[in-house]
Write a protein that holds these residues in place. Structure first.
Motif, PDB file in Angstrom:
ATOM      1  N   ASP A   1      26.326  42.688  33.880  1.00 61.45           N
ATOM      2  CA  ASP A   1      25.967  41.397  33.266  1.00 61.45           C
ATOM      3  C   ASP A   1      26.119  41.183  31.734  1.00 61.45           C
ATOM      4  O   ASP A   1      26.058  40.030  31.245  1.00 61.45           O
ATOM      5  CB  ASP A   1      24.454  41.234  33.671  1.00 61.45           C
ATOM      6  CG  ASP A   1      24.213  41.081  35.154  1.00 61.45           C
ATOM      7  OD1 ASP A   1      25.121  40.349  35.776  1.00 61.45           O
ATOM      8  OD2 ASP A   1      23.092  41.366  35.658  1.00 61.45           O
ATOM      9  N   LYS A   2      26.452  42.217  31.036  1.00 61.67           N
ATOM     10  CA  LYS A   2      26.798  42.151  29.628  1.00 61.67           C
ATOM     11  C   LYS A   2      27.947  41.860  29.368  1.00 61.67           C
ATOM     12  O   LYS A   2      28.334  41.408  27.875  1.00 61.67           O
ATOM     13  CB  LYS A   2      26.360  43.579  29.034  1.00 61.67           C
ATOM     14  CG  LYS A   2      24.899  44.018  29.111  1.00 61.67           C
ATOM     15  CD  LYS A   2      24.852  45.524  28.597  1.00 61.67           C
ATOM     16  CE  LYS A   2      23.656  46.255  29.036  1.00 61.67           C
ATOM     17  NZ  LYS A   2      23.673  47.576  28.255  1.00 61.67           N
TER      18      LYS A   2
ATOM     19  N   GLN B   1      31.464  39.486  29.207  1.00 56.89           N
ATOM     20  CA  GLN B   1      31.603  38.072  29.192  1.00 56.89           C
ATOM     21  C   GLN B   1      32.955  37.816  30.300  1.00 56.89           C
ATOM     22  O   GLN B   1      34.200  38.193  29.872  1.00 56.89           O
ATOM     23  CB  GLN B   1      31.880  37.621  27.862  1.00 56.89           C
ATOM     24  CG  GLN B   1      30.994  37.630  26.960  1.00 56.89           C
ATOM     25  CD  GLN B   1      29.796  36.524  27.219  1.00 56.89           C
ATOM     26  OE1 GLN B   1      30.030  35.468  27.618  1.00 56.89           O
ATOM     27  NE2 GLN B   1      28.658  37.000  27.147  1.00 56.89           N
TER      28      GLN B   1
ATOM     29  N   ALA C   1      31.485  34.029  36.534  1.00 54.23           N
ATOM     30  CA  ALA C   1      30.744  34.413  37.606  1.00 54.23           C
ATOM     31  C   ALA C   1      31.467  35.040  38.887  1.00 54.23           C
ATOM     32  O   ALA C   1      31.114  36.043  39.335  1.00 54.23           O
ATOM     33  CB  ALA C   1      29.810  33.261  38.114  1.00 54.23           C
TER      34      ALA C   1
ATOM     35  N   LYS D   1      32.985  38.274  38.069  1.00 52.24           N
ATOM     36  CA  LYS D   1      31.809  39.483  38.021  1.00 52.24           C
ATOM     37  C   LYS D   1      31.598  39.452  39.530  1.00 52.24           C
ATOM     38  O   LYS D   1      31.309  40.875  39.683  1.00 52.24           O
ATOM     39  CB  LYS D   1      30.938  38.934  37.188  1.00 52.24           C
ATOM     40  CG  LYS D   1      29.775  39.777  36.919  1.00 52.24           C
ATOM     41  CD  LYS D   1      28.556  39.230  35.961  1.00 52.24           C
ATOM     42  CE  LYS D   1      29.150  38.835  34.603  1.00 52.24           C
ATOM     43  NZ  LYS D   1      28.146  38.415  33.772  1.00 52.24           N
ATOM     44  N   ASP D   2      31.372  38.942  40.307  1.00 56.00           N
ATOM     45  CA  ASP D   2      31.108  39.150  41.765  1.00 56.00           C
ATOM     46  C   ASP D   2      31.920  39.908  42.479  1.00 56.00           C
ATOM     47  O   ASP D   2      31.632  40.948  43.213  1.00 56.00           O
ATOM     48  CB  ASP D   2      30.724  37.672  42.618  1.00 56.00           C
ATOM     49  CG  ASP D   2      29.616  37.033  41.932  1.00 56.00           C
ATOM     50  OD1 ASP D   2      28.635  37.563  41.489  1.00 56.00           O
ATOM     51  OD2 ASP D   2      29.443  35.638  42.284  1.00 56.00           O
TER      52      ASP D   2
END
Length: 560
Positions: free
Chosen positions: A135-136, A138, A141, A144-145
């Protein structure tokens, strides 16, 4: 109480750059030049993704004796293979395999299996680190998922490796352990039940499968997890769970898990069985694979396993025990009088997968036919490099690429895959589970006959009217030959609880004598006596160093 006694092993072996970067002493307050800092990893999305990708590769090995021997994500498979711990092959020069074959495993001496525990927990700790910091970073979404789903897949794979070797193991959740942590809590070492471990890994795979793509969009991503890979691992885990050794799940669940992969309608059977393990290209049989290449270097299977007549090292030598499992082209066991098997012409009219898997006398290889007969055979003890002569009379064919050199192979460009999951396994998983759940219905026949009838194999379909027990025996044989040398046999004979039979017979081989009139006489022989399997060997022992690192709070497997 705080202890650092076990930091080199199990849960704490991987401290990464985090613990180094956090050191407060001025004389250590330097910027390391041989690693990337924690801040750099989470501050750069490209570096973070590289960290995730490297979790597929696993821990680098520095112990030369262990290098190249480990199953799982980090294994370079050209040296002693997991097959040489079973009734598939004998490793020519031991390479820490014979003690397993002879039933001499102990917590103090686990042979080539010794690093499984620590390397698996090291990887789990690294995954937890990435999940704790994602989560840190950049990035979008969606991206990241995707990375979170991949990490959950990798963590489940590592637990799968622990479960199938040791049974129930400690589940550490999302915790990231560091040097300053208190390792004295007994709860840290409490082994969960097999059911709890299976359920945890399956839940991770369900979460991963919900997010992972059906396919990777570009070729360089081919070694990364997809929805099919997550569901394939779930299929294997639930098949194991339902098996007699585990007794922790239902055959109905296992059948449904395999069917979920089949219902993706993305996978099929490769038309060339032999080529599948050398250059599968974009074959739709491959669900998840490791594509081995280090710079321009290929994996030198050829010298490690090649016949001595070519100055090869022999390596993983197929046993007669395995060769005898291949049917004749009539679809019958060689022990069946109607099979047409001739013990003095033993390789004629056999299942084509035998030729694709095993090099035997007379088999074509690199411009000539193999000669393991004596006297005078080029690949026998009368040939060159005779210290590498096969003890069984056979050499490995599977995975071996004739276009790659035997001599000085290490700097030659090439790409050889290690396939973790392929569609044939899923069909076999489904057939076994469905047969145990409801009996040999038509879907069971269809799955097995698809494998037997694939292009290039073309064996007769199984006879109609088999009982559940008869079909079970057919499936056992089919897995033995279809999945030979792919690291299934070691786990299959244990989960079926038949290892006390299969692993308590000698290593058999063949002696071929060329007679004065030029004909050959084939005689079965014992190549190695003393194979032994005891009840405790259904699970590996946890290495003694791991028990000691826990201040003896970690419970050893029974009878070790």
């Amino acid at each position: 109480m705080k202890s650092t006694k076990g930091l080199r092993s199990s849960l704490y072996i991987s401290l990464l750059a985090v613990s180094i970067a956090s050191c407060k002493n001025d004389f250590l307050d330097v910027t390391p030049t041989d690693r990337v800092t924690d801040a750099a990893i989470v501050g750069d999305s490209t570096l973070f993704e590289s960290f995730v990708i490297n979790r597929y590769l696993g821990a680098r090995i520095t112990d030369k004796e262990a290098e190249g021997t480990l199953p799982g994500f980090g294994r370079g498979f050209e040296y002693a293979m997991w097959s040489s711990l079973t009734d598939e092959s004998l490793y020519n020069n031991d390479d820490n395999t014979w003690l397993v074959q002879r039933g001499q495993l102990s917590p103090e001496n686990t042979g080539i299996a010794g690093t499984l525990w620590s390397r698996s927990y090291r990887s789990i700790r690294e995954v937890n680190y990435a999940l704790a910091n994602v989560d840190k970073v950049q990035m979008s979404a969606a991206h990241k998922d995707r990375l979170i789903a991949e990490l959950k897949f990798i963590r489940a794979f590592r637990y799968h490796d622990l479960i199938r070797n040791y049974g129930g193991v400690p589940l550490i959740g999302d915790k990231v352990y560091n040097l300053e942590d208190d390792f004295s809590d007994p709860a840290l070492y409490k082994r969960a039940t097999i059911t709890e471990c299976i359920n945890y890994a399956v839940s991770q795979l369900d979460e991963a499968a919900a997010v992972l793509p059906l396919a990777n969009s570009t070729s360089w991503l081919n070694g990364r997890a997809t929805k099919g890979a997550a569901l394939a691992l779930k299929s294997r885990l639930l098949l194991y769970a339902a098996s007699p050794l585990y007794n922790s799940g239902s055959w109905e669940q296992a059948a449904a898990a395999a069917k979920a992969v089949m219902d993706l309608n993305r996978y099929g059977l490769h038309s060339n069985y032999q080529n599948l393990f050398i250059n599968p290209g974009n074959s739709n049989e491959v669900i998840f694979a490791r594509y081995y290449t280090i710079g321009s270097r290929h994996v030198p299977m050829e010298i490690a396993n090649g016949p001595n007549g070519y100055d090869g090292w022999g390596g993983n030598l197929p046993m007669q025990n395995l060769v005898d499992a291949y049917e004749t082209t009539a679809g019958l066991s060689i022990t069946d009088p109607a099979s047409g098997y001739d013990p003095q012409n033993p390789y004629a009219n056999r299942d084509p997968r035998l030729t694709a898997t095993v090099l035997y006398n007379g088999a074509p290889y690199r411009g000539r036919n193999l000669e393991t007969f004596v006297p005078g055979g080029q690949d026998s003890k009368d040939g060159p490099s005779n210290w590498n002569t096969s003890k069984t009379g056979y050499y490995l064919r599977k995975f071996v690429d004739e276009s790659m050199p035997i001599n000085n192979p290490w700097n030659v460009a090439g790409l050889q895959p290690w396939i973790y999951f392929r569609y044939a396994e899923i069909l076999l998983n489904y057939a076994e589970a469905q047969n145990e759940a409801v009996g040999p219905d038509q879907t069971v026949y269809a799955a097995i006959n698809a494998i037997r009838g694939r292009t290039g194999v073309s064996l007769p379909a199984l006879p109609a009217g088999l009982t559940k027990e008869q079909m079970r025996q057919r499936i056992i044989r089919e897995r033995q030959v279809e999945l030979a040398f792919e690291e299934h046999r070691f786990y299959d004979v244990r989960r079926w609880k038949i290892a006390d039979v299969t692993e308590n017979v000698p290593v058999y081989g063949i002696t071929i004598t060329k007679q004065a009139n030029g004909t050959l006489r084939y005689e079965r022989k014992i190549a190695l006596e003393g194979r032994a399997f005891l009840p405790q060997h259904y699970w590996l022992p946890i290495p003694r160093a791991e028990i000691q690192a826990s201040n003896n709070q970690l419970v050893q497997n029974p009878n070790y």
